[in-house]
Motif scaffolding. Structure first.
Motif, PDB file in Angstrom:
ATOM      1  N   GLY A  84      -5.640   9.846  -1.108  1.00  0.00           N
ATOM      2  CA  GLY A  84      -6.428   8.615  -1.110  1.00  0.00           C
ATOM      3  C   GLY A  84      -7.895   8.821  -1.445  1.00  0.00           C
ATOM      4  O   GLY A  84      -8.342   9.938  -1.746  1.00  0.00           O
ATOM      5  N   SER A 111      -2.837   3.816  -0.043  1.00  0.00           N
ATOM      6  CA  SER A 111      -2.750   5.273  -0.186  1.00  0.00           C
ATOM      7  C   SER A 111      -1.317   5.747   0.018  1.00  0.00           C
ATOM      8  O   SER A 111      -0.939   6.813  -0.487  1.00  0.00           O
ATOM      9  N   SER A 124      -2.620   3.677   5.238  1.00  0.00           N
ATOM     10  CA  SER A 124      -1.206   3.869   4.913  1.00  0.00           C
ATOM     11  C   SER A 124      -0.280   3.492   6.059  1.00  0.00           C
ATOM     12  O   SER A 124       0.918   3.750   6.000  1.00  0.00           O
ATOM     13  N   THR A 133      -2.172  11.148   3.232  1.00  0.00           N
ATOM     14  CA  THR A 133      -2.377   9.977   2.386  1.00  0.00           C
ATOM     15  C   THR A 133      -3.850   9.675   2.135  1.00  0.00           C
ATOM     16  O   THR A 133      -4.208   9.144   1.083  1.00  0.00           O
ATOM     17  N   HIS A 134      -4.733  10.021   3.098  1.00  0.00           N
ATOM     18  CA  HIS A 134      -6.152   9.725   2.945  1.00  0.00           C
ATOM     19  C   HIS A 134      -6.939  10.503   4.001  1.00  0.00           C
ATOM     20  O   HIS A 134      -6.331  11.111   4.889  1.00  0.00           O
ATOM     21  N   ILE A 171      -5.694   8.921  -6.564  1.00  0.00           N
ATOM     22  CA  ILE A 171      -5.505   7.493  -6.321  1.00  0.00           C
ATOM     23  C   ILE A 171      -6.300   6.662  -7.329  1.00  0.00           C
ATOM     24  O   ILE A 171      -5.877   5.560  -7.712  1.00  0.00           O
ATOM     25  N   ASN A 205      -7.138   2.680   1.867  1.00  0.00           N
ATOM     26  CA  ASN A 205      -6.680   3.982   2.339  1.00  0.00           C
ATOM     27  C   ASN A 205      -5.719   3.852   3.517  1.00  0.00           C
ATOM     28  O   ASN A 205      -5.119   4.844   3.917  1.00  0.00           O
TER      29      ASN A 205
END
Length: 266
Positions: free
Chosen positions: A187, A77, A51, A150-151, A193, A49
């Motif tokens: 993520g 991610s 990023s 992203t997560h 993902i 995760n």
């Protein structure tokens, strides 16, 4: 669930921070686990995760610690967010709160990184974070620009005295407090993902195990993806944390070394 459930597994999706290594060192028996996979003809994919770095960085980091993994065996991610956005709007204009590594990842997919009138606002784990970046992100979110993170991780494991550093979850909380808005998260534990990971490995959920040290990302991801979930106690989660968590692992091991032992006994 009995460890013999592992006999159905053809590939392992492996977390990195707190599972395979911690800081700048491999965790004990990580190499033994990878040797075990190679002997048994089992596939693997590193899934992180984090990023703040990209695939090329992780390839070099793993090599420096003593394990060679090609870039195609690493999914961040950041890459997953890039693939998700590419499916939504190829070549979109992005306002990015992230490191140069994340910016490079997104630019590699053909996105235009801008400071004004973006199509999407993207928040990554930004270790170069400034107040100005957060302020601009909040402005775009208030204006209704689609907001992607992203997560969701709140902390990133480290080998420091405290064991953690604040992760993107703290930044998401800042934006929520200021705007009342939450992002679309790509993520772990989200399905987006996981679908990308399965495409890369060309395996079905019933053939995959996801291994990690966090209940709310790794173990929850296993549940969301219909995969075997394996918790290792080498990172964030302690045994006593499981009782009150809604995310229960199928299997629990102290480390990848103990998991390797279970595979070898099959």
């Amino acid at each position: 669930m009995h460890p013999n459930r592992l006999s159905d597994i053809k590939g392992f999706i492996l977390d990195m921070d707190g599972t395979f290594y911690l800081g700048g060192r491999l965790l004990p028996a990580s190499l033994r686990f990878m040797d075990c996979l190679a002997r048994r003809g089992l596939d693997y994919l590193f899934l992180t995760n984090n990023s703040s770095r990209d695939r090329l960085y992780y390839t070099e980091k793993l090599r420096n610690m003593g394990f060679d993994a090609p870039a195609k065996k690493i999914l961040t991610s950041g890459e997953a967010a890039a693939r998700y956005l590419h499916g939504m709007q190829p070549g979109a204009r992005l306002f990015v709160v992230g490191t140069p590594f994340l910016e490079r990842e997104l630019q590699g997919f053909g996105f235009d990184l801008v400071q004004d009138t973006p199509d999407f606002a993207v928040l990554g784990f930004d270790t170069t974070l400034t107040y100005e970046k957060l302020w601009k992100l909040c402005d775009f979110v208030r204006l209704g620009v689609p907001y992607i993170a992203t997560h969701p991780d709140f902390n990133c494991p480290t080998d420091t005295v405290t064991g953690f550093m604040p992760d993107i979850g703290a930044m998401i909380a800042f934006v929520e407090a200021a705007t009342g808005c939450l992002p679309t998260v790509i993520g772990k534990p989200q399905r987006e993902i996981l679908d990308i990971a399965m495409q890369k490995m060309r395996l079905e959920p019933s053939q995959l195990a996801i291994v990690g040290d966090r209940l709310y990302t790794d173990i929850a991801a296993g549940r969301n993806g219909g995969m075997l979930s394996v918790l290792v106690l080498s990172g964030e989660t302690k045994l006593q944390d499981i009782k009150d968590s809604p995310h229960k692992p199928d299997l629990i091991f102290d480390s990848l070394g103990e998991l390797a032992g279970a595979l070898e006994r099959l």
